[in-house]
Design a protein around this motif. Structure first.
Motif, PDB file in Angstrom:
ATOM      1  N   UNK A 182      -6.371  -3.631   5.076  1.00 27.85           N
ATOM      2  CA  UNK A 182      -5.240  -2.745   4.826  1.00 27.85           C
ATOM      3  C   UNK A 182      -4.865  -2.676   3.349  1.00 27.85           C
ATOM      4  N   UNK A 183      -5.704  -3.197   2.479  1.00 28.05           N
ATOM      5  CA  UNK A 183      -5.413  -3.163   1.044  1.00 28.05           C
ATOM      6  C   UNK A 183      -5.776  -1.794   0.465  1.00 28.05           C
ATOM      7  N   UNK A 184      -4.833  -1.093  -0.188  1.00 33.50           N
ATOM      8  CA  UNK A 184      -5.190   0.180  -0.823  1.00 33.50           C
ATOM      9  C   UNK A 184      -6.230  -0.038  -1.920  1.00 33.50           C
ATOM     10  N   UNK A 185      -7.242   0.798  -1.933  1.00 31.69           N
ATOM     11  CA  UNK A 185      -8.299   0.691  -2.934  1.00 31.69           C
ATOM     12  C   UNK A 185      -7.943   1.520  -4.155  1.00 31.69           C
ATOM     13  N   UNK A 186      -8.664   1.290  -5.239  1.00 27.18           N
ATOM     14  CA  UNK A 186      -8.530   2.152  -6.413  1.00 27.18           C
ATOM     15  C   UNK A 186      -8.992   3.552  -6.015  1.00 27.18           C
ATOM     16  N   UNK A 187      -8.145   4.543  -6.246  1.00 24.75           N
ATOM     17  CA  UNK A 187      -8.422   5.895  -5.780  1.00 24.75           C
ATOM     18  C   UNK A 187      -7.587   6.286  -4.578  1.00 24.75           C
ATOM     19  N   UNK A 188      -6.719   5.367  -4.120  1.00 20.97           N
ATOM     20  CA  UNK A 188      -5.810   5.682  -3.020  1.00 20.97           C
ATOM     21  C   UNK A 188      -4.890   6.833  -3.439  1.00 20.97           C
ATOM     22  N   UNK A 189      -4.722   7.825  -2.562  1.00 24.25           N
ATOM     23  CA  UNK A 189      -3.899   9.004  -2.862  1.00 24.25           C
ATOM     24  C   UNK A 189      -2.783   9.104  -1.830  1.00 24.25           C
ATOM     25  N   UNK A 190      -1.515   9.109  -2.250  1.00 23.10           N
ATOM     26  CA  UNK A 190      -0.411   9.292  -1.299  1.00 23.10           C
ATOM     27  C   UNK A 190      -0.292  10.757  -0.889  1.00 23.10           C
ATOM     28  N   UNK A 191       0.528  11.022   0.107  1.00 23.91           N
ATOM     29  CA  UNK A 191       0.803  12.415   0.472  1.00 23.91           C
ATOM     30  C   UNK A 191       1.476  13.113  -0.709  1.00 23.91           C
ATOM     31  N   UNK A 192       1.052  14.339  -0.959  1.00 22.04           N
ATOM     32  CA  UNK A 192       1.698  15.102  -2.014  1.00 22.04           C
ATOM     33  C   UNK A 192       1.539  16.592  -1.727  1.00 22.04           C
ATOM     34  N   UNK A 193       2.516  17.341  -2.151  1.00 18.80           N
ATOM     35  CA  UNK A 193       2.472  18.781  -1.956  1.00 18.80           C
ATOM     36  C   UNK A 193       1.436  19.389  -2.888  1.00 18.80           C
ATOM     37  N   UNK A 194       0.919  20.521  -2.477  1.00 13.93           N
ATOM     38  CA  UNK A 194      -0.049  21.214  -3.305  1.00 13.93           C
ATOM     39  C   UNK A 194      -0.208  22.641  -2.826  1.00 13.93           C
ATOM     40  N   UNK A 195      -0.556  23.529  -3.740  1.00 15.31           N
ATOM     41  CA  UNK A 195      -0.718  24.942  -3.403  1.00 15.31           C
ATOM     42  C   UNK A 195      -2.117  25.201  -2.862  1.00 15.31           C
ATOM     43  N   UNK A 196      -2.205  26.116  -1.914  1.00  9.61           N
ATOM     44  CA  UNK A 196      -3.481  26.578  -1.388  1.00  9.61           C
ATOM     45  C   UNK A 196      -3.793  27.946  -1.977  1.00  9.61           C
ATOM     46  N   UNK A 197      -5.056  28.256  -2.204  1.00  8.20           N
ATOM     47  CA  UNK A 197      -5.388  29.567  -2.759  1.00  8.20           C
ATOM     48  C   UNK A 197      -5.042  30.684  -1.776  1.00  8.20           C
ATOM     49  N   UNK A 198      -4.738  31.836  -2.302  1.00  6.82           N
ATOM     50  CA  UNK A 198      -4.462  33.006  -1.472  1.00  6.82           C
ATOM     51  C   UNK A 198      -5.168  34.218  -2.089  1.00  6.82           C
ATOM     52  N   UNK A 251      -5.707   6.362   1.698  1.00  4.20           N
ATOM     53  CA  UNK A 251      -4.573   7.248   1.920  1.00  4.20           C
ATOM     54  C   UNK A 251      -5.005   8.660   2.266  1.00  4.20           C
ATOM     55  N   UNK A 252      -4.458   9.645   1.534  1.00  4.08           N
ATOM     56  CA  UNK A 252      -4.743  11.056   1.787  1.00  4.08           C
ATOM     57  C   UNK A 252      -5.882  11.575   0.900  1.00  4.08           C
ATOM     58  N   UNK A 253      -6.720  10.700   0.404  1.00  5.40           N
ATOM     59  CA  UNK A 253      -7.751  11.124  -0.564  1.00  5.40           C
ATOM     60  C   UNK A 253      -8.705  12.154   0.020  1.00  5.40           C
TER      61      UNK A 253
END
Length: 630
Positions: free
Chosen positions: A64-80, A416-418
């Motif tokens: 359960x240890x987060x690795x280097x490169x762990x990404x938390x949830x974050x908002x982001x735009x999707x292309x349209x 995480x969310x990577x």
């Protein structure tokens, strides 16, 4: 160097060339290591204990240890508009039902397999544990609402639910019925009939069958009538207005063309209308039109055979008899395939490891990474499908939640969310490389040098980071402190991870520890300009060492890290001192997603630092020095 040490590369080459089946090769390797482990070059005098059991123990970590490169949830735009529809295969296994209770024990779900998995060799990431969604139970309708919301946020356009029908009897349908009844869920979906036998070995074969298929004309009609509510639903995934239906193994049908015609006729006669039929290319690859279907769906890792890495692994379980393959070759080979003449929906895969289902005998695709998956998906969307008609711009991902097969987009404890973040990034084309920019990583052991180093670095006009190997930060240090307690490797990885493996980034590693004339000096403006010019004029230049690197004797630790980092050739460790590095040349180090506890361990520092020239060369870049120009 002893005779055995000098013979080691030759013996390794002979072993690799032996014309043996993989299973025999793996058994022979295990016996050789057990009986003749001393054929591996020993570590230097005074470090013998670090090459054996102790080194193995140092490469184990908490799941359960987060690795280097762990990404938390974050908002982001999707292309349209969206460049393609991404469809993720979905396994509705994660809930109890009577058949599993009878076959596997009361309360069994796939989570029991997932949590019992153990690492079989160094760098084998097991068990793989869920994060934000937890060990969910699909009997809770909120779970699928959360999954649909999360998938849509990161660019997944639909789920493809595996559907288990056995001559009028269904398994694991309750979650799908729940989804069907919940109009608050807007994510589109389709069904994939997993028309194999259900076997105890989880492989669909005819050994130890738990519930079998009985294909017939009558069963064809009963099946299509049963799934018609899914095809009629407003959220049914459609191609040119036709609801989509997949079949996993069409060759198991007595006459696939006749089955397709029965389904089409029934749907026309019963208000569904025309349907879009596709099959999964897992075991065969016919033109779908030859069997009465409309399209095929690519399904990696099936139907590809990258090179074996089994013999290169350092076993934690001497009895391991699984199969280890190179995921990077899988991704590169499939991404480069031209589309056939018939309609094909390409597929991508974020990894594969079914050790959880086949203890000690799993098939593992090693070196999968979110960045590698992002590049594969991006290539598929923006290059493979570039000339495809709009109706064919669909990519299938294997899978959303195949936890026991290591094919997962859902958030996990390690990264995480990577994987989801990489999915969203892939929907946009890659940005062109910008102008070269430099970053100084300065290692200092004397707080009195901080101001001098910062002043000198600022005068160069480049960005920089300062790493101070002391347990406590000096009160008057107005600098960015990274890492702690004296680990140079950790500082390099952290800074590069913050920037990403951007080909336009150059990192200068400078060790200012020492005293007087023995202490290296910061490069002057003229030196910096000369280095930047070399990297700018030579895109293949990945590393420039201020002095000629010196060879170091190969130790077990070098060999272990070489396997862990996915190096193709035998390591030739070197010490390089001050060096300039193109960030993209160290991508294999970043994509290994090591744990901070590994890199904070001083025993990891020397071997990995000494492998940096090898890593650069293995990435296809050139290593240069003043005496050795590219």
């Amino acid at each position: 160097m002893s005779l055995r040490q000098s013979l080691f590369p030759l013996l390794r080459a002979v072993f690799r060339a032996l014309p043996l089946p993989q299973a025999q090769r793996d058994r022979l390797r295990t016996r050789l290591l057990a009986r003749h482990g001393d054929w591996v070059p020993p570590p230097p005098k005074g470090q013998q204990d670090e090459g054996g059991a102790r080194a193995s123990a140092q490469l184990r970590w908490r799941a359960d240890e987060p690795a280097i490169g762990h990404v938390p949830w974050r908002e982001g735009a999707l292309p349209s508009p969206m460049p393609a529809t991404l469809v993720a295969f979905y396994l509705p296994q994660f809930h109890t039902f009577p058949e599993n209770d009878a076959w596997w024990g009361k309360g069994f779900t796939e989570w029991r397999n997932v949590t019992r998995a153990l690492p079989q060799f160094e760098g084998h990431i097991q068990p793989r544990l869920p994060a934000d969604l937890g060990f969910y139970d699909l009997r809770n309708p909120q779970v699928m609402r959360d999954q649909a919301r999360l998938a849509a946020e990161y660019g997944i356009g639909a789920f493809c639910f595996y559907y288990y029908w056995f001559s009028g009897r269904t398994l694991m349908e309750d979650p799908l019925r729940q989804w069907l009844a919940d109009d608050s869920i807007d994510l589109p979906f389709c069904l994939c009939w997993a028309n194999e036998n259900w076997a105890r070995r989880w492989d669909g074969r005819d050994d130890d069958i738990l519930i079998g298929q009985q294909h017939s004309a009558e069963d064809d009609l009963a099946f299509i009538a049963h799934v018609a509510p899914y095809l009629r639903d407003r959220r049914a995934l459609k191609v040119e207005g036709r609801p989509m239906l997949l079949v996993y193994r069409p060759n198991l049908l007595p006459d696939a063309r006749a089955t397709a015609e029965r389904w089409r006729r029934w749907c026309r006669d019963n208000g569904v209308g025309e349907i879009h039929l596709a099959y999964v290319q897992g075991f065969e690859r016919p033109d779908p039109r030859d069997i009465g279907f409309d399209a095929a769906v690519e399904f990696p890792p099936n139907m590809s055979n990258p090179r074996s890495l089994s013999a290169q692994q350092w076993l934690l379980n001497p009895a391991f008899n699984g199969d280890v393959r190179d995921w990077r070759e899988l991704a590169a080979e499939i991404a480069a395939r031209p589309l056939p003449d018939y309609p094909l929906y390409p597929g991508v895969n974020p990894g594969w490891d079914n050790e959880a289902r086949r203890s000690g005998r799993g098939r593992v695709y090693l070196h999968a990474s979110p960045r590698g998956y992002r590049d594969w998906l991006r290539t598929t969307i923006h290059e493979r499908l570039a000339l495809a008609p709009a109706r064919q711009r669909m990519v299938f991902i294997n899978a959303w939640n195949e936890w026991a097969e290591g094919a997962v987009l859902e958030p996990d404890a390690r990264l995480g969310h990577a994987w989801l973040d990489a999915t969203r990034q892939a929907l946009s084309p890659a940005s062109p490389a910008g102008p070269l920019r430099a970053c100084l990583l300065i290692l200092i052991d004397d707080p009195g040098l901080i101001a001098t180093a910062c002043e000198a670095a600022s005068g160069l006009g480049v960005s920089y980071r300062v790493f101070i190997p002391m347990a406590q930060r000096p009160h008057d240090a107005a600098v960015d402190i990274i890492g702690h307690a004296g680990n140079a490797l950790s500082s390099i990885v952290q800074v590069l991870e913050a920037f990403g493996p951007d080909p336009s980034l150059l990192a200068c590693w400078l060790d200012l520890r020492g005293s007087g004339e023995a202490r290296p000096q910061l490069p002057g403006t003229a030196d910096l300009d000369a280095v930047l010019q070399q990297f700018d004029e030579q895109p293949a230049l990945g590393m420039f060492a201020a002095s000629t690197p010196e060879a170091v004797a190969v130790t077990r630790r070098h060999l272990r890290w070489a396997a862990r980092l996915g190096m193709a050739d035998a390591p030739t460790p070197q010490t390089a001192g001050t060096m300039w590095l193109r960030a993209s040349a160290l991508r294999s180090l970043l994509d290994a997603h090591c744990y901070p506890s590994e890199l904070d361990n001083d025993n990891a520092l020397d071997p990995v630092m000494q492998l940096l020239p090898d890593l650069v060369a293995n990435a296809g870049y050139v290593v240069a020095s003043p005496q050795r120009q590219p």
